[in-house]
Design a protein around this motif. Sequence first.
Motif, PDB file in Angstrom:
ATOM      1  N   VAL A   7       0.846  -1.204   0.000  1.00  0.00           N
ATOM      2  CA  VAL A   7       0.000   0.000   0.000  1.00  0.00           C
ATOM      3  C   VAL A   7       0.875   1.246   0.000  1.00  0.00           C
ATOM      4  O   VAL A   7       0.630   2.191  -0.750  1.00  0.00           O
ATOM      5  N   TYR A   8       1.908   1.256   0.818  1.00  0.00           N
ATOM      6  CA  TYR A   8       2.814   2.403   0.875  1.00  0.00           C
ATOM      7  C   TYR A   8       3.574   2.603  -0.446  1.00  0.00           C
ATOM      8  O   TYR A   8       3.846   3.733  -0.847  1.00  0.00           O
ATOM      9  N   ASP A   9       3.909   1.518  -1.120  1.00  0.00           N
ATOM     10  CA  ASP A   9       4.711   1.562  -2.353  1.00  0.00           C
ATOM     11  C   ASP A   9       3.808   1.895  -3.546  1.00  0.00           C
ATOM     12  O   ASP A   9       3.464   1.045  -4.352  1.00  0.00           O
ATOM     13  N   ALA A  10       3.457   3.167  -3.656  1.00  0.00           N
ATOM     14  CA  ALA A  10       2.471   3.617  -4.641  1.00  0.00           C
ATOM     15  C   ALA A  10       2.860   3.301  -6.088  1.00  0.00           C
ATOM     16  O   ALA A  10       1.997   2.992  -6.909  1.00  0.00           O
TER      17      ALA A  10
ATOM     18  N   ILE B 189       4.609  12.025   0.321  1.00  0.00           N
ATOM     19  CA  ILE B 189       3.157  11.930   0.137  1.00  0.00           C
ATOM     20  C   ILE B 189       2.497  11.318   1.366  1.00  0.00           C
ATOM     21  O   ILE B 189       1.436  11.774   1.808  1.00  0.00           O
ATOM     22  N   LEU B 190       3.123  10.289   1.927  1.00  0.00           N
ATOM     23  CA  LEU B 190       2.550   9.611   3.085  1.00  0.00           C
ATOM     24  C   LEU B 190       2.656  10.430   4.367  1.00  0.00           C
ATOM     25  O   LEU B 190       1.771  10.371   5.225  1.00  0.00           O
ATOM     26  N   LEU B 191       3.731  11.192   4.520  1.00  0.00           N
ATOM     27  CA  LEU B 191       3.952  11.940   5.755  1.00  0.00           C
ATOM     28  C   LEU B 191       3.343  13.338   5.750  1.00  0.00           C
ATOM     29  O   LEU B 191       3.135  13.915   6.818  1.00  0.00           O
ATOM     30  N   LYS B 192       3.045  13.876   4.592  1.00  0.00           N
ATOM     31  CA  LYS B 192       2.519  15.246   4.524  1.00  0.00           C
ATOM     32  C   LYS B 192       1.271  15.456   5.389  1.00  0.00           C
ATOM     33  O   LYS B 192       1.172  16.473   6.074  1.00  0.00           O
ATOM     34  N   PRO B 193       0.318  14.518   5.424  1.00  0.00           N
ATOM     35  CA  PRO B 193      -0.858  14.743   6.278  1.00  0.00           C
ATOM     36  C   PRO B 193      -0.545  14.774   7.779  1.00  0.00           C
ATOM     37  O   PRO B 193      -1.371  15.226   8.563  1.00  0.00           O
ATOM     38  N   CYS B 194       0.626  14.330   8.163  1.00  0.00           N
ATOM     39  CA  CYS B 194       1.014  14.317   9.581  1.00  0.00           C
ATOM     40  C   CYS B 194       1.473  15.681  10.067  1.00  0.00           C
ATOM     41  O   CYS B 194       1.612  15.882  11.275  1.00  0.00           O
ATOM     42  N   VAL B 195       1.732  16.588   9.150  1.00  0.00           N
ATOM     43  CA  VAL B 195       2.318  17.879   9.506  1.00  0.00           C
ATOM     44  C   VAL B 195       1.282  18.983   9.335  1.00  0.00           C
ATOM     45  O   VAL B 195       0.730  19.171   8.258  1.00  0.00           O
ATOM     46  N   LEU B 196       1.036  19.696  10.421  1.00  0.00           N
ATOM     47  CA  LEU B 196       0.076  20.791  10.399  1.00  0.00           C
ATOM     48  C   LEU B 196       0.777  22.095  10.753  1.00  0.00           C
ATOM     49  O   LEU B 196       1.195  22.302  11.891  1.00  0.00           O
TER      50      LEU B 196
ATOM     51  N   ASP C 135       2.249   0.838  11.284  1.00  0.00           N
ATOM     52  CA  ASP C 135       1.466   2.011  10.871  1.00  0.00           C
ATOM     53  C   ASP C 135       2.324   3.273  10.791  1.00  0.00           C
ATOM     54  O   ASP C 135       1.799   4.381  10.803  1.00  0.00           O
ATOM     55  N   LEU C 136       3.623   3.125  10.687  1.00  0.00           N
ATOM     56  CA  LEU C 136       4.546   4.252  10.705  1.00  0.00           C
ATOM     57  C   LEU C 136       4.182   5.343   9.703  1.00  0.00           C
ATOM     58  O   LEU C 136       4.252   6.532  10.005  1.00  0.00           O
ATOM     59  N   LEU C 137       3.788   4.957   8.511  1.00  0.00           N
ATOM     60  CA  LEU C 137       3.525   5.938   7.453  1.00  0.00           C
ATOM     61  C   LEU C 137       2.037   6.121   7.168  1.00  0.00           C
ATOM     62  O   LEU C 137       1.668   6.771   6.200  1.00  0.00           O
ATOM     63  N   GLY C 138       1.202   5.559   8.005  1.00  0.00           N
ATOM     64  CA  GLY C 138      -0.237   5.694   7.847  1.00  0.00           C
ATOM     65  C   GLY C 138      -0.941   4.378   8.113  1.00  0.00           C
ATOM     66  O   GLY C 138      -0.394   3.309   7.861  1.00  0.00           O
TER      67      GLY C 138
END
Length: 167
Positions: free
Chosen positions: A83-86, A99-106, A153-156
Amino acid sequence: LEPNLVENVLQYAKNLVVPGTHDITDNVFMSQMMSRFHITSLIMVNQMFEAKRRSIPLEDYCWCICIFLSDDIDLKINWVFSVYDANDDGSLSRMELYILLKPCVLHSDEMETEEAIKDLIDIVMAVVDVNKNGSVDLEEFRILVKKNVLYIDLLGQCLPQKQAVKG
């Protein structure tokens, strides 16, 4: 998994298909992942569904649910990594991590956001990229997860919590 459990998954999934086909629509898939399995990240659900498609074959949906129900950690690691390996090249590049980590940063400031994401990627690479080739491969991810299963679940989140599948 026990054969009767697999049969129950198949019977359940047959109720979700588009009449006259063996396919489940993207909307039904997303709804199932979010409501039944509590996987709430739209990015992860899209990655699981391979967002380019409009439907998922019944067999693929059943396979996904069987992975959720399985206790086989290697099977789950393989699923999560896929899943992570788009781009399906067998490794996680810095761009995939971005791409995977961007939603973690606000942050309200775009420059701060970009810098924070870069810092997160650097941390992940320092911990996971054991061979220092600039990407994370399946075996590096497997070693990390086997040290501590919470890293799966490290990357989502792309696996449901136990209570969502057992309860």
